[in-house]
Every structure is written in C-alpha cells, then in structure tokens.
Design a protein around this motif. Structure first.
Motif, PDB file in Angstrom:
ATOM      1  N   LEU A   7       0.841  -1.200   0.000  1.00 42.35           N
ATOM      2  CA  LEU A   7       0.000   0.000   0.000  1.00 42.35           C
ATOM      3  C   LEU A   7       0.875   1.248   0.000  1.00 42.35           C
ATOM      4  CD1 LEU A   7      -2.463  -1.122   2.806  1.00 42.35           C
ATOM      5  CD2 LEU A   7      -2.853  -1.218   0.330  1.00 42.35           C
ATOM      6  N   THR A   8       0.335   2.337  -0.493  1.00 44.39           N
ATOM      7  CA  THR A   8       1.040   3.608  -0.450  1.00 44.39           C
ATOM      8  C   THR A   8       0.937   4.166   0.951  1.00 44.39           C
ATOM      9  OG1 THR A   8       0.448   4.012  -2.738  1.00 44.39           O
ATOM     10  CG2 THR A   8       1.194   5.903  -1.470  1.00 44.39           C
ATOM     11  N   ALA A   9       2.055   4.565   1.518  1.00 44.93           N
ATOM     12  CA  ALA A   9       2.065   5.120   2.871  1.00 44.93           C
ATOM     13  C   ALA A   9       1.793   6.618   2.784  1.00 44.93           C
ATOM     14  CB  ALA A   9       3.393   4.841   3.549  1.00 44.93           C
ATOM     15  N   ARG A  10       0.542   6.973   2.539  1.00 44.68           N
ATOM     16  CA  ARG A  10       0.162   8.378   2.431  1.00 44.68           C
ATOM     17  C   ARG A  10      -0.144   8.933   3.814  1.00 44.68           C
ATOM     18  NH1 ARG A  10      -3.925   6.155  -0.858  1.00 44.68           N
ATOM     19  NH2 ARG A  10      -5.335   7.170   0.585  1.00 44.68           N
ATOM     20  N   GLU A  11       0.071  10.207   3.969  1.00 39.41           N
ATOM     21  CA  GLU A  11      -0.199  10.861   5.253  1.00 39.41           C
ATOM     22  C   GLU A  11      -1.648  10.674   5.679  1.00 39.41           C
ATOM     23  OE1 GLU A  11       0.207  12.993   8.725  1.00 39.41           O
ATOM     24  OE2 GLU A  11       1.799  12.301   7.408  1.00 39.41           O
ATOM     25  N   ASP A  12      -2.598  10.759   4.732  1.00 41.02           N
ATOM     26  CA  ASP A  12      -3.998  10.629   5.111  1.00 41.02           C
ATOM     27  C   ASP A  12      -4.355   9.218   5.556  1.00 41.02           C
ATOM     28  OD1 ASP A  12      -3.591   9.882   2.402  1.00 41.02           O
ATOM     29  OD2 ASP A  12      -5.727  10.021   2.013  1.00 41.02           O
ATOM     30  N   MET A  13      -3.541   8.235   5.206  1.00 43.11           N
ATOM     31  CA  MET A  13      -3.794   6.857   5.645  1.00 43.11           C
ATOM     32  C   MET A  13      -3.351   6.641   7.078  1.00 43.11           C
ATOM     33  SD  MET A  13      -2.771   4.462   2.431  1.00 43.11           S
ATOM     34  CE  MET A  13      -3.092   2.980   3.369  1.00 43.11           C
ATOM     35  N   VAL A  14      -2.347   7.378   7.504  1.00 44.23           N
ATOM     36  CA  VAL A  14      -1.779   7.124   8.824  1.00 44.23           C
ATOM     37  C   VAL A  14      -2.064   8.256   9.817  1.00 44.23           C
ATOM     38  CG1 VAL A  14       0.019   5.591   7.980  1.00 44.23           C
ATOM     39  CG2 VAL A  14       0.471   8.039   8.105  1.00 44.23           C
ATOM     40  N   ALA A  15      -2.968   9.153   9.451  1.00 40.48           N
ATOM     41  CA  ALA A  15      -3.319  10.235  10.372  1.00 40.48           C
ATOM     42  C   ALA A  15      -3.965   9.650  11.625  1.00 40.48           C
ATOM     43  CB  ALA A  15      -4.274  11.211   9.690  1.00 40.48           C
ATOM     44  N   PRO A  16      -3.608  10.152  12.802  1.00 38.02           N
ATOM     45  CA  PRO A  16      -4.174   9.602  14.038  1.00 38.02           C
ATOM     46  C   PRO A  16      -5.659   9.905  14.169  1.00 38.02           C
ATOM     47  CG  PRO A  16      -2.898  11.562  14.507  1.00 38.02           C
ATOM     48  CD  PRO A  16      -2.701  11.257  13.046  1.00 38.02           C
ATOM     49  N   ILE A  17      -6.371   9.010  14.792  1.00 38.87           N
ATOM     50  CA  ILE A  17      -7.790   9.195  15.090  1.00 38.87           C
ATOM     51  C   ILE A  17      -7.886   9.660  16.536  1.00 38.87           C
ATOM     52  CG2 ILE A  17     -10.007   8.035  15.332  1.00 38.87           C
ATOM     53  CD1 ILE A  17      -8.994   6.041  13.197  1.00 38.87           C
ATOM     54  N   ARG A  18      -8.616  10.719  16.767  1.00 42.64           N
ATOM     55  CA  ARG A  18      -8.765  11.262  18.110  1.00 42.64           C
ATOM     56  C   ARG A  18     -10.193  11.016  18.591  1.00 42.64           C
ATOM     57  NH1 ARG A  18      -3.704  11.963  19.299  1.00 42.64           N
ATOM     58  NH2 ARG A  18      -2.588  13.435  18.000  1.00 42.64           N
ATOM     59  N   PRO A  19     -10.418   9.883  19.269  1.00 35.53           N
ATOM     60  CA  PRO A  19     -11.780   9.597  19.731  1.00 35.53           C
ATOM     61  C   PRO A  19     -12.181  10.526  20.880  1.00 35.53           C
ATOM     62  CG  PRO A  19     -10.258   7.993  20.622  1.00 35.53           C
ATOM     63  CD  PRO A  19      -9.474   8.859  19.664  1.00 35.53           C
ATOM     64  N   VAL A  20     -13.466  10.750  21.002  1.00 31.56           N
ATOM     65  CA  VAL A  20     -13.982  11.523  22.126  1.00 31.56           C
ATOM     66  C   VAL A  20     -14.035  10.594  23.332  1.00 31.56           C
ATOM     67  CG1 VAL A  20     -15.967  12.784  23.016  1.00 31.56           C
ATOM     68  CG2 VAL A  20     -15.320  12.992  20.603  1.00 31.56           C
ATOM     69  N   LEU A  21     -13.442  11.022  24.420  1.00 33.59           N
ATOM     70  CA  LEU A  21     -13.410  10.204  25.627  1.00 33.59           C
ATOM     71  C   LEU A  21     -14.456  10.686  26.618  1.00 33.59           C
ATOM     72  CD1 LEU A  21      -9.552   9.979  26.139  1.00 33.59           C
ATOM     73  CD2 LEU A  21     -11.056   8.323  25.037  1.00 33.59           C
ATOM     74  N   GLU A  22     -15.029   9.756  27.326  1.00 35.26           N
ATOM     75  CA  GLU A  22     -16.000  10.093  28.360  1.00 35.26           C
ATOM     76  C   GLU A  22     -15.462   9.633  29.706  1.00 35.26           C
ATOM     77  OE1 GLU A  22     -19.887   8.591  27.591  1.00 35.26           O
ATOM     78  OE2 GLU A  22     -19.734   9.002  25.450  1.00 35.26           O
ATOM     79  N   ARG A  23     -15.781  10.388  30.715  1.00 40.22           N
ATOM     80  CA  ARG A  23     -15.386   9.975  32.068  1.00 40.22           C
ATOM     81  C   ARG A  23     -16.165   8.726  32.466  1.00 40.22           C
ATOM     82  NH1 ARG A  23     -12.673  13.986  35.089  1.00 40.22           N
ATOM     83  NH2 ARG A  23     -12.600  15.943  33.962  1.00 40.22           N
ATOM     84  N   THR A  24     -15.472   7.781  33.054  1.00 40.01           N
ATOM     85  CA  THR A  24     -16.137   6.558  33.505  1.00 40.01           C
ATOM     86  C   THR A  24     -15.939   6.340  35.003  1.00 40.01           C
ATOM     87  OG1 THR A  24     -14.184   5.233  32.953  1.00 40.01           O
ATOM     88  CG2 THR A  24     -15.902   5.435  31.261  1.00 40.01           C
ATOM     89  N   TRP A  25     -15.403   7.323  35.673  1.00 41.85           N
ATOM     90  CA  TRP A  25     -15.129   7.185  37.095  1.00 41.85           C
ATOM     91  C   TRP A  25     -16.424   7.266  37.874  1.00 41.85           C
ATOM     92  CZ3 TRP A  25     -10.700   5.531  38.840  1.00 41.85           C
ATOM     93  CH2 TRP A  25     -10.447   5.568  40.201  1.00 41.85           C
ATOM     94  N   ASP A  26     -16.737   6.233  38.661  1.00 35.13           N
ATOM     95  CA  ASP A  26     -17.959   6.228  39.461  1.00 35.13           C
ATOM     96  C   ASP A  26     -17.720   5.410  40.723  1.00 35.13           C
ATOM     97  OD1 ASP A  26     -18.015   3.568  38.664  1.00 35.13           O
ATOM     98  OD2 ASP A  26     -19.641   3.853  37.240  1.00 35.13           O
ATOM     99  N   GLU A  27     -18.785   5.085  41.433  1.00 35.30           N
ATOM    100  CA  GLU A  27     -18.648   4.339  42.688  1.00 35.30           C
ATOM    101  C   GLU A  27     -18.069   2.942  42.467  1.00 35.30           C
ATOM    102  OE1 GLU A  27     -21.632   5.825  41.764  1.00 35.30           O
ATOM    103  OE2 GLU A  27     -21.145   7.615  42.914  1.00 35.30           O
ATOM    104  N   VAL A  28     -18.392   2.328  41.346  1.00 37.16           N
ATOM    105  CA  VAL A  28     -17.851   0.994  41.060  1.00 37.16           C
ATOM    106  C   VAL A  28     -16.345   1.085  40.923  1.00 37.16           C
ATOM    107  CG1 VAL A  28     -17.811  -0.908  39.403  1.00 37.16           C
ATOM    108  CG2 VAL A  28     -19.982   0.207  39.977  1.00 37.16           C
TER     109      VAL A  28
END
Length: 93
Positions: free
Chosen positions: A40-61
């Motif tokens: 495959l061609t190693a193009r910049e758009d192929m290897v750009a990082p994905i920045r997922p939206v994170l949610e807080r999961t800290w709770d009583e458990v």
C-alpha cells in the motif's frame, strides 16, 4: 505466533510483526513500513491519528475497585496515572 509465521513463510505473503508500543508517541514509521509491506502507499492521510472523544467513567464501582487494589503499589500507580490521563484529556477536565 510460530504457526502463523510458518504459514506466512510458506505462502510467501508479506508480514511485519507490530506491537502497540510501536505506535506510541505519534511515531508513524512503523505504520508506513506496514503499509509498504502490504503493498500500500504510505500516504499521510492513511496514517493520520484518530482522536476519539473520551467520556469519564469514574464512578462508585471504580472507586470500590480502587479501594481494593490501591494497597498494591504497581496497581495504585497505574490507577493514579489513568486518573491523571483522563482528567487531562476529557472534555471539562
């Protein structure tokens, strides 16, 4: 892994072992090598990082889990690192 490597060697298919640590710190060289290994061609758009939206999961458990494992120095350090990471990148953190 030895069976998979033997199969790939017998079939002549390209392969490149990778681990999570190969991608830490934004180093794209291993991704580019993997793309090239697969033809495959190693193009910049192929290897750009994905920045997922994170949610807080800290709770009583989580708090209960922490209370049980905090006495272990290694686990306690991991928990504190996780809390700092989430606090620094989560929206409103």
């Amino acid at each position: 892994m030895p069976m998979l490597k033997a199969y790939l060697d017998r079939t002549g298919r390209p392969w490149l072992p990778v681990a999570y640590e190969d991608f830490e710190g934004g180093d794209k060289s291993k991704v580019e090598r993997a793309c090239l290994t697969l033809g495959l061609t190693a193009r910049e758009d192929m290897v750009a990082p994905i920045r997922p939206v994170l949610e807080r999961t800290w709770d009583e458990v989580n708090a209960d889990w922490v209370a049980r494992f905090r006495p272990d120095a290694k686990t306690g350090a991991i928990i504190e690192d996780y809390k700092r990471l989430i606090a620094s990148i989560a929206p409103g953190g």
